[in-house]
Scaffold this active site. Structure first.
Site, short mmCIF file in Angstrom:
data_model
loop_
_atom_site.label_atom_id
_atom_site.label_comp_id
_atom_site.label_asym_id
_atom_site.label_seq_id
_atom_site.Cartn_x
_atom_site.Cartn_y
_atom_site.Cartn_z
CB CYS A 107 -13.47 9.09 -83.66
SG CYS A 107 -11.74 8.94 -81.77
CG HIS A 206 -12.95 4.54 -85.79
ND1 HIS A 206 -12.60 5.42 -85.92
CD2 HIS A 206 -12.34 4.99 -84.51
CE1 HIS A 206 -11.55 6.05 -85.78
NE2 HIS A 206 -12.01 5.78 -84.80
CD GLU A 208 -14.34 4.98 -89.09
OE1 GLU A 208 -15.63 5.37 -88.62
OE2 GLU A 208 -13.51 5.37 -88.96
#
Ligand code: MN
Length: 230
Positions: A107, A206, A208
């Site tokens: 990001c 994202h 994660e």
């Protein structure tokens, strides 16, 4: 266990501190990596020394990049910036490339990566490039270049990604090449144009937050290779 450096935002409530979302810690630990937080309030050259003790660099998400970093005046809808974080991360990018340390940029991380290498940003996508996708609020698909490292890594030509950004890449740095876009053409992933043994993937989404284990596992393998010889 392989150590990797992870940048983390500065936050203030009553006292200034460091914030790294737990999702990053869990995603890295799940592939055998131990995150070492490099506070972005540190002296840039000291973070570069610390990076040398690790096998990889994760540039995490966070605030907007200061447009002064690429010579642009601030847009009215520019969010909060942290110039010291920008300087620290730009130094880390150059150090990692000098040393062949793998980089995973997420990001904001992909945005500062691009700026560190000479690129520019859209400071506010909704007002500068109004389009059909709400990049700051809704998941969307991305189309991946079938010849890319990213495609080999995630083993797919499309991904549904969670998207939480209002800035985006504008002029892509000469050293980078775009390997994924959304259907409105917004840049969603980059790699090195000439990798020459250097592992680097930047994504605008994202990973994660979702079980995109492939991306983190490939980063872990690259980081293990560096630490094994280092
Ligand atoms: Mn997006």
């Amino acid at each position: 266990m392989t150590l990797v450096a992870v940048t983390a935002a500065r936050r203030s409530d009553h006292h200034e501190g460091v914030l790294l979302r737990t999702a990053y810690v869990q995603a890295l630990e799940a592939v055998g990596l131990a995150p070492v937080v490099l506070p972005t309030s540190m002296n840039p050259s000291r973070t570069a020394v610390a990076l040398r003790s690790t096998g990889g660099l994760v540039l995490s998400g966070g605030e907007d990049v200061d447009p002064a970093m690429y010579g642009a005046p601030p847009h009215p809808r520019l969010g909060p910036v942290d110039r010291q974080r920008d300087e620290v991360e730009a130094t880390l990018v150059r150090t990692a490339l000098d040393l062949g340390i793998p980089i995973l940029a997420i990001c904001r991380g992909m945005q500062i990566l691009n700026v560190a290498l000479g690129g520019t940003l859209h400071q506010d996508l909704p007002s500068e490039c109004p389009g059909p996708l709400a990049h700051d609020a809704e998941p969307h698909d991305v189309a991946i270049d079938p010849l890319s490292l990213l495609c080999r890594t995630v083993k797919s030509r499309t991904l549904n990604t969670n998207s939480r950004h209002h800035q985006a890449l504008k002029d892509v740095a000469p050293a980078l090449t775009v390997v994924a876009r959304a259907r409105d053409d917004v840049v969603e992933a980059v790699e090195l144009r000439e990798p020459a043994g250097q592992w680097l993937i930047g994504v605008q989404w994202h990973p994660e937050d979702r079980p995109e284990v492939g991306l983190f596992r490939a980063f872990a393998e690259a980081a293990l290779g560096v630490q094994a010889v280092g």
